[in-house]
Design an enzyme around this catalytic site. Sequence first.
Site, PDB file in Angstrom:
ATOM      1  N   SER A 109      -3.032  -7.828   3.520  1.00  0.00           N
ATOM      2  CA  SER A 109      -3.125  -7.565   4.958  1.00  0.00           C
ATOM      3  C   SER A 109      -3.415  -8.863   5.725  1.00  0.00           C
ATOM      4  O   SER A 109      -2.853  -9.096   6.801  1.00  0.00           O
ATOM      5  CB  SER A 109      -4.224  -6.535   5.226  1.00  0.00           C
ATOM      6  OG  SER A 109      -3.928  -5.351   4.542  1.00  0.00           O
TER       7      SER A 109
ATOM      8  N   LYS B  53     -15.588  -7.763   5.845  1.00  0.00           N
ATOM      9  CA  LYS B  53     -14.385  -8.017   6.670  1.00  0.00           C
ATOM     10  C   LYS B  53     -14.589  -7.567   8.107  1.00  0.00           C
ATOM     11  O   LYS B  53     -15.291  -6.596   8.363  1.00  0.00           O
ATOM     12  CB  LYS B  53     -13.177  -7.271   6.084  1.00  0.00           C
ATOM     13  CG  LYS B  53     -12.724  -7.846   4.759  1.00  0.00           C
ATOM     14  CD  LYS B  53     -11.509  -7.108   4.227  1.00  0.00           C
ATOM     15  CE  LYS B  53     -11.078  -7.713   2.891  1.00  0.00           C
ATOM     16  NZ  LYS B  53     -10.040  -6.916   2.241  1.00  0.00           N
TER      17      LYS B  53
ATOM     18  N   ARG C  63      -2.854  -6.106  -7.858  1.00  0.00           N
ATOM     19  CA  ARG C  63      -1.732  -7.003  -7.605  1.00  0.00           C
ATOM     20  C   ARG C  63      -1.615  -8.107  -8.649  1.00  0.00           C
ATOM     21  O   ARG C  63      -0.553  -8.463  -9.080  1.00  0.00           O
ATOM     22  CB  ARG C  63      -1.857  -7.645  -6.225  1.00  0.00           C
ATOM     23  CG  ARG C  63      -1.594  -6.698  -5.084  1.00  0.00           C
ATOM     24  CD  ARG C  63      -2.018  -7.310  -3.784  1.00  0.00           C
ATOM     25  NE  ARG C  63      -3.402  -7.735  -3.895  1.00  0.00           N
ATOM     26  CZ  ARG C  63      -4.029  -8.501  -3.023  1.00  0.00           C
ATOM     27  NH1 ARG C  63      -3.376  -8.957  -1.981  1.00  0.00           N
ATOM     28  NH2 ARG C  63      -5.290  -8.815  -3.194  1.00  0.00           N
TER      29      ARG C  63
ATOM     30  N   HIS D 149       0.839  -1.202   0.000  1.00  0.00           N
ATOM     31  CA  HIS D 149       0.000   0.000   0.000  1.00  0.00           C
ATOM     32  C   HIS D 149       0.878   1.259   0.000  1.00  0.00           C
ATOM     33  O   HIS D 149       0.594   2.230  -0.690  1.00  0.00           O
ATOM     34  CB  HIS D 149      -0.880   0.046   1.261  1.00  0.00           C
ATOM     35  CG  HIS D 149      -1.869  -1.068   1.396  1.00  0.00           C
ATOM     36  ND1 HIS D 149      -1.952  -1.867   2.513  1.00  0.00           N
ATOM     37  CD2 HIS D 149      -2.845  -1.507   0.563  1.00  0.00           C
ATOM     38  CE1 HIS D 149      -2.932  -2.735   2.367  1.00  0.00           C
ATOM     39  NE2 HIS D 149      -3.491  -2.554   1.195  1.00  0.00           N
TER      40      HIS D 149
HETATM   41  N1  COA Z   1      -0.198  -4.107  -1.776  1.00  0.00           N
HETATM   42  C1  COA Z   1      -0.490  -5.030  -0.872  1.00  0.00           C
HETATM   43  N2  COA Z   1      -1.744  -5.449  -0.620  1.00  0.00           N
HETATM   44  C2  COA Z   1      -2.722  -4.896  -1.317  1.00  0.00           C
HETATM   45  C3  COA Z   1      -2.495  -3.921  -2.272  1.00  0.00           C
HETATM   46  C4  COA Z   1      -1.160  -3.521  -2.499  1.00  0.00           C
HETATM   47  N3  COA Z   1      -0.850  -2.600  -3.386  1.00  0.00           N
HETATM   48  N4  COA Z   1      -3.670  -3.572  -2.817  1.00  0.00           N
HETATM   49  C5  COA Z   1      -4.606  -4.311  -2.205  1.00  0.00           C
HETATM   50  N5  COA Z   1      -4.037  -5.109  -1.299  1.00  0.00           N
HETATM   51  C6  COA Z   1      -4.696  -6.085  -0.456  1.00  0.00           C
HETATM   52  C7  COA Z   1      -5.357  -5.493   0.745  1.00  0.00           C
HETATM   53  O1  COA Z   1      -4.487  -5.468   1.861  1.00  0.00           O
HETATM   54  C8  COA Z   1      -6.486  -6.438   0.967  1.00  0.00           C
HETATM   55  O2  COA Z   1      -6.005  -7.561   1.688  1.00  0.00           O
HETATM   56  P1  COA Z   1      -6.973  -8.433   2.616  1.00  0.00           P
HETATM   57  O3  COA Z   1      -8.079  -8.938   1.722  1.00  0.00           O
HETATM   58  O4  COA Z   1      -6.102  -9.503   3.098  1.00  0.00           O
HETATM   59  O5  COA Z   1      -7.496  -7.486   3.665  1.00  0.00           O
HETATM   60  C9  COA Z   1      -6.873  -6.919  -0.422  1.00  0.00           C
HETATM   61  O6  COA Z   1      -5.748  -6.647  -1.227  1.00  0.00           O
HETATM   62  C10 COA Z   1      -8.053  -6.243  -1.006  1.00  0.00           C
HETATM   63  O7  COA Z   1      -7.825  -4.848  -1.018  1.00  0.00           O
HETATM   64  P2  COA Z   1      -8.960  -3.871  -1.502  1.00  0.00           P
HETATM   65  O8  COA Z   1      -9.508  -4.302  -2.796  1.00  0.00           O
HETATM   66  O9  COA Z   1      -8.458  -2.485  -1.395  1.00  0.00           O
HETATM   67  O10 COA Z   1     -10.112  -4.175  -0.493  1.00  0.00           O
HETATM   68  P3  COA Z   1     -10.296  -3.559   0.890  1.00  0.00           P
HETATM   69  O11 COA Z   1     -11.124  -4.467   1.686  1.00  0.00           O
HETATM   70  O12 COA Z   1      -8.994  -3.170   1.493  1.00  0.00           O
HETATM   71  O13 COA Z   1     -11.115  -2.221   0.526  1.00  0.00           O
HETATM   72  C11 COA Z   1     -13.073  -0.925   0.017  1.00  0.00           C
HETATM   73  C12 COA Z   1     -12.382  -2.277  -0.136  1.00  0.00           C
HETATM   74  C13 COA Z   1     -13.099  -0.518   1.493  1.00  0.00           C
HETATM   75  C14 COA Z   1     -12.321   0.108  -0.787  1.00  0.00           C
HETATM   76  C15 COA Z   1     -14.508  -1.065  -0.518  1.00  0.00           C
HETATM   77  O14 COA Z   1     -15.163  -2.093   0.189  1.00  0.00           O
HETATM   78  C16 COA Z   1     -15.287   0.243  -0.387  1.00  0.00           C
HETATM   79  O15 COA Z   1     -15.209   1.084  -1.269  1.00  0.00           O
HETATM   80  N6  COA Z   1     -16.040   0.399   0.730  1.00  0.00           N
HETATM   81  C17 COA Z   1     -16.845   1.596   0.999  1.00  0.00           C
HETATM   82  C18 COA Z   1     -18.337   1.255   0.877  1.00  0.00           C
HETATM   83  C19 COA Z   1     -18.728   1.238  -0.572  1.00  0.00           C
HETATM   84  O16 COA Z   1     -18.753   2.243  -1.254  1.00  0.00           O
HETATM   85  N7  COA Z   1     -19.090   0.033  -1.052  1.00  0.00           N
HETATM   86  C20 COA Z   1     -19.468  -0.175  -2.426  1.00  0.00           C
HETATM   87  C21 COA Z   1     -18.241  -0.460  -3.255  1.00  0.00           C
HETATM   88  S1  COA Z   1     -18.689  -0.760  -4.946  1.00  0.00           S
END
Ligand code: COA
Length: 165
Positions: A127, A41, A89, A17
Amino acid sequence: MNVAVYPGSFDPITNGHLDIIDRISKLYENVIVLVSINSSKTPIFTADERKKMIELEVSKYNNVKVETFNGLLVDYIRNKDAVIVKGLRALSDFEIEFQMALANKKLYDNAETLFLMTNMQYAHISSSLVKEINRYGGDISSMVPKSIEESLKNKIGRSGYANGC
Ligand code: COA
C-alpha cells in the site's frame, strides 16, 4: 470454523489483497475483510473510507463482507469463532507475520493463522508503494483497481512532479 477473517490496514486495498480475498472466498463459506488498526501506521484514508472502498471491490462476492474494528484482533476472532488468514509476499514478511501469529496465539489459544502465498504477479506491491508512486505521478493502474486509483487521486492528488515538490 467456517469464518475466515482477513485483517489489514488496507490503506488502500491493492490488487494483491484482492487476489488473496478472491482465493479465500473459494475456501471459506464466510469471509470478513477486517479494516484494522496498526498502531505504527498513520493511514491517509479513514477506516470508514477504506471500508467503503473495499466494499465496492468485493460486492461481486456473496460470501465476503467488510467490517472495521478498533481493538485486539484476537477479541474479534474469538467472538466470531474465526481463523485469521494473511498473505505472505516474501521472506521479509515472514518475521513479522510469525511474531504476530505467535502473539495472537499467546493471547488466545484457539487463534489460528493461515497463510496464502501472494501471487508472484503482486509480490512487489504494498500500500505504501502504491501511495508513493501515485504521489509522484507514476502509473499505478496495474497495482490497484480503477476506483482506488480515483480515490487516491481525490485524496492526495498527483502532487509530486506537478508542483515541483
Ligand atoms: N498484496 C499486496 N500487499 C500486501 C499483501 C498482498 N497480498 N499482503 C500484505 N501487503 C502489504 C500491505 O499493503 C502492507 O503494506 P504497507 O506496509 O505499505 O501498508 C504490508 O504488506 C503489511 O501488511 P500487513 O502485515 O497486513 O500489515 P497491516 O498494517 O496491513 O495490518 C494488522 C496489520 C492491522 C493486521 C495488525 O496490526 C493487527 O492485527 N492489528 C489489530 C490490533 C492487534 O491485535 N494487534 C496485535 C497484533 S499481534
